[in-house]
Scaffold this active site. Sequence first.
Site, short mmCIF file in Angstrom:
data_model
loop_
_atom_site.label_atom_id
_atom_site.label_comp_id
_atom_site.label_asym_id
_atom_site.label_seq_id
_atom_site.Cartn_x
_atom_site.Cartn_y
_atom_site.Cartn_z
N SER A 128 -82.95 -2.09 39.81
CA SER A 128 -83.90 -1.70 40.91
C SER A 128 -83.00 -1.80 42.19
O SER A 128 -82.26 -2.68 42.46
CB SER A 128 -85.07 -2.22 41.00
N LYS A 182 -89.23 -3.36 34.33
CA LYS A 182 -88.66 -2.23 35.35
C LYS A 182 -89.66 -1.06 35.20
O LYS A 182 -89.97 -0.58 36.60
CB LYS A 182 -87.28 -1.80 35.00
N HIS A 185 -92.42 -2.37 37.21
CA HIS A 185 -92.31 -2.40 38.76
C HIS A 185 -92.23 -1.04 39.35
O HIS A 185 -92.76 -0.85 40.47
CB HIS A 185 -90.79 -2.70 38.91
N ASN A 186 -91.90 -0.05 38.74
CA ASN A 186 -92.00 1.32 39.33
C ASN A 186 -93.37 1.86 39.19
O ASN A 186 -93.67 2.52 40.59
CB ASN A 186 -90.96 2.37 38.49
N GLU A 189 -94.82 0.31 42.25
CA GLU A 189 -94.39 1.10 43.26
C GLU A 189 -95.26 2.36 43.91
O GLU A 189 -95.44 2.80 44.96
CB GLU A 189 -92.70 1.40 43.40
P1 NBP Z 1 -76.21 9.97 36.51
O1 NBP Z 1 -77.57 9.81 35.96
O2 NBP Z 1 -76.11 11.15 37.46
O3 NBP Z 1 -75.37 10.16 35.35
C1 NBP Z 1 -73.91 10.45 35.41
C2 NBP Z 1 -72.96 9.75 34.66
O4 NBP Z 1 -73.35 9.84 33.25
C3 NBP Z 1 -71.49 10.19 34.73
O5 NBP Z 1 -70.76 9.27 34.60
C4 NBP Z 1 -71.29 11.07 33.67
O6 NBP Z 1 -69.96 11.03 33.14
C5 NBP Z 1 -72.20 10.17 32.68
N1 NBP Z 1 -72.50 10.85 31.16
C6 NBP Z 1 -73.30 11.63 30.89
BR1 NBP Z 1 -74.26 12.78 32.16
N2 NBP Z 1 -73.48 12.28 29.64
C7 NBP Z 1 -72.59 11.27 29.17
C8 NBP Z 1 -72.03 11.05 27.86
N3 NBP Z 1 -72.60 11.95 26.75
N4 NBP Z 1 -71.15 10.29 27.48
C9 NBP Z 1 -70.65 9.54 28.59
N5 NBP Z 1 -71.08 9.80 29.72
C10 NBP Z 1 -71.64 10.53 30.10
O7 NBP Z 1 -75.64 8.83 37.20
P2 NBP Z 1 -76.34 7.86 38.31
O8 NBP Z 1 -77.08 8.69 39.22
O9 NBP Z 1 -75.30 7.08 38.77
O10 NBP Z 1 -77.23 6.90 37.44
C11 NBP Z 1 -76.77 6.15 36.45
C12 NBP Z 1 -78.18 5.40 35.79
O11 NBP Z 1 -78.57 4.88 36.67
C13 NBP Z 1 -79.14 6.47 35.23
O12 NBP Z 1 -79.66 6.03 34.06
C14 NBP Z 1 -80.30 6.48 36.36
O13 NBP Z 1 -81.57 6.69 35.79
C15 NBP Z 1 -80.05 5.08 36.79
N6 NBP Z 1 -80.33 5.13 38.21
C16 NBP Z 1 -80.95 3.86 38.84
C17 NBP Z 1 -81.40 4.05 40.09
C18 NBP Z 1 -82.28 2.63 40.43
O14 NBP Z 1 -82.78 2.50 41.81
N7 NBP Z 1 -82.15 1.72 39.50
C19 NBP Z 1 -81.11 5.08 40.93
C20 NBP Z 1 -80.26 5.91 40.44
C21 NBP Z 1 -80.03 5.96 39.13
P3 NBP Z 1 -69.11 12.40 33.64
O15 NBP Z 1 -68.81 11.75 34.95
O16 NBP Z 1 -68.27 12.64 32.78
O17 NBP Z 1 -69.97 13.70 33.73
#
Ligand code: NBP
Length: 479
Positions: A128, A182, A185-186, A189
């Site tokens: 988070s 987690k 938590h959300n 939130e």
């Molecule tokens: P995204 O959720 O936008 O995912 C993009 C990434 O996934 C890229 O690296 C993309 O590769 C890869 N990808 C996909 Br799409 N399909 C794939 C596949 N079949 N095989 C391999 N790679 C694949 O990225 P993010 O916004 O950085 O979020 C990452 C994770 O973190 C998500 O689960 C998201 O829910 C979570 N998250 C959490 C928070 C938080 O506050 N905790 C915030 C934001 C996100 P490519 O570059 O080749 O397309």
Amino acid sequence: AAANIGVVGLAVMGSNLARNLASREGNTVAVYNRSREKTDQLVAEHPEAGFIPAFSYEEFAASLSKPRTAIIMVKAGRGTDAVIDELVKVFEPGDIIVDGGNAYFPDTIRREKAVRATGINFVGAGISGGEEGALNGPSIMPGGSDEAWITLGPILKSIAAVAEGEPCVTHVGHDGAGHFVKMVHNGIEYADMQLIAEAYDLIRRGTGKTPAEIADIFAEWNTGELESYLIEITAEVLRQVDAETGKPLVDVILDQAGAKGTGAWTVQTALALGVPVSGIAEATFARSLSSHPEQRAAASILPGPEEAFEVTDVDAFIEDVRQALFASKIIAYSQGFDEIRAGAAEYNWSIDLGAVSKIWREGCIIRAQFLNRIADAYAEQADLPVLAAAPYFADALTRGQASWRRVVVAATQAGIPSPAFSSSLAYYDGIRADRLPAALVQGQRDFFGAHTYKRIDKDGTFHTQWSGDRTEIEAVDTH
Ligand code: NBP
């Protein structure tokens, strides 16, 4: 094999987490992304990180020392499954695959079981704090095996946020426990945000104060028992002026709240577990209600109260709202922890609720000093049946309840929706009642469905022969 940790998925979250890892003493980080550009860009922009880039899963595995440890940060769902399938091919028994994405906990339970069958460890870890947290220190909620935690613990402790000298990470429990926590938590939130929004709305409509003036009130509240990141950013948002129109930004933002689904998961899971998380549910529904402009337009013909909302003693009203907010917040957190307790019982996780509250003190969205009080309550009594009844919270509710009732009455009379305030108060009155009309519901159920009932004065299960002579018989317990 020079890297002790690897990251797969180098979009914003993965690249920030990789940079965070690389910045800590003792870590060397291998990085891999499905499409090469992101890897090249990250390595080129951050030479200081000393990343070891890989361009195939084989290369990635070869660059990691054993036990190999990799954190996946890709789009939750099929992307996660695709990456796991590839890593399982190149990893060996004893290695560790961590999913740091926002997975739904039943998926994590399924994946953990499947990966465990290969001898490889699988850890679902809730992370988070968004982009900023990933880079500078998130709150981390890992599940998975004890074996994986031996290797993973020190690495995650090195990158987590720090609260009063303690890293905001703990081994929450096995398999899906981390993603479950987690999720809740959300959900909390959502409730916290909705409660703050209701407080703002009541003050604005009750006193006519401007958003900037209300920002000052929130800033003041942030110095007391309500102190939290969400109260702090609320003041910032309310103070913001739109450059284009010169109006408060909050007045030009379309009033339809979005959601990415974790609130709904929390509520669906709570329904299945039979845990009333009414604050989280109302907060989730409030976002849904806001996002149906066609219904809102059609319903705008419905009348509100005839009398205008007039607050006579402005300062007293604001203090009442503050008390109502704190009381409702206590209920929301109490309900959320109740869901974690029930989830732990259902899925056989041993979750230390006090430790969970402590890892939320920094790095995550609900971060607040208040969480220390929750940790204190569980330290005093680990099997606390209702958090809200612990001494500190019971005191606060005792002090706040008259204010809370006045605010809910005022909101109701004024026609100002306060679903989270009022449902929290209804929960409070329900959970503390010595007798509930549930007795009548049992009578109704027995009448139409012979569902039977229990009596307060003797053991056994009973049924009244409603369609016959209405005498009572002892019945076979059918639940
Ligand atoms: P995204 O959720 O936008 O995912 C993009 C990434 O996934 C890229 O690296 C993309 O590769 C890869 N990808 C996909 Br799409 N399909 C794939 C596949 N079949 N095989 C391999 N790679 C694949 O990225 P993010 O916004 O950085 O979020 C990452 C994770 O973190 C998500 O689960 C998201 O829910 C979570 N998250 C959490 C928070 C938080 O506050 N905790 C915030 C934001 C996100 P490519 O570059 O080749 O397309």
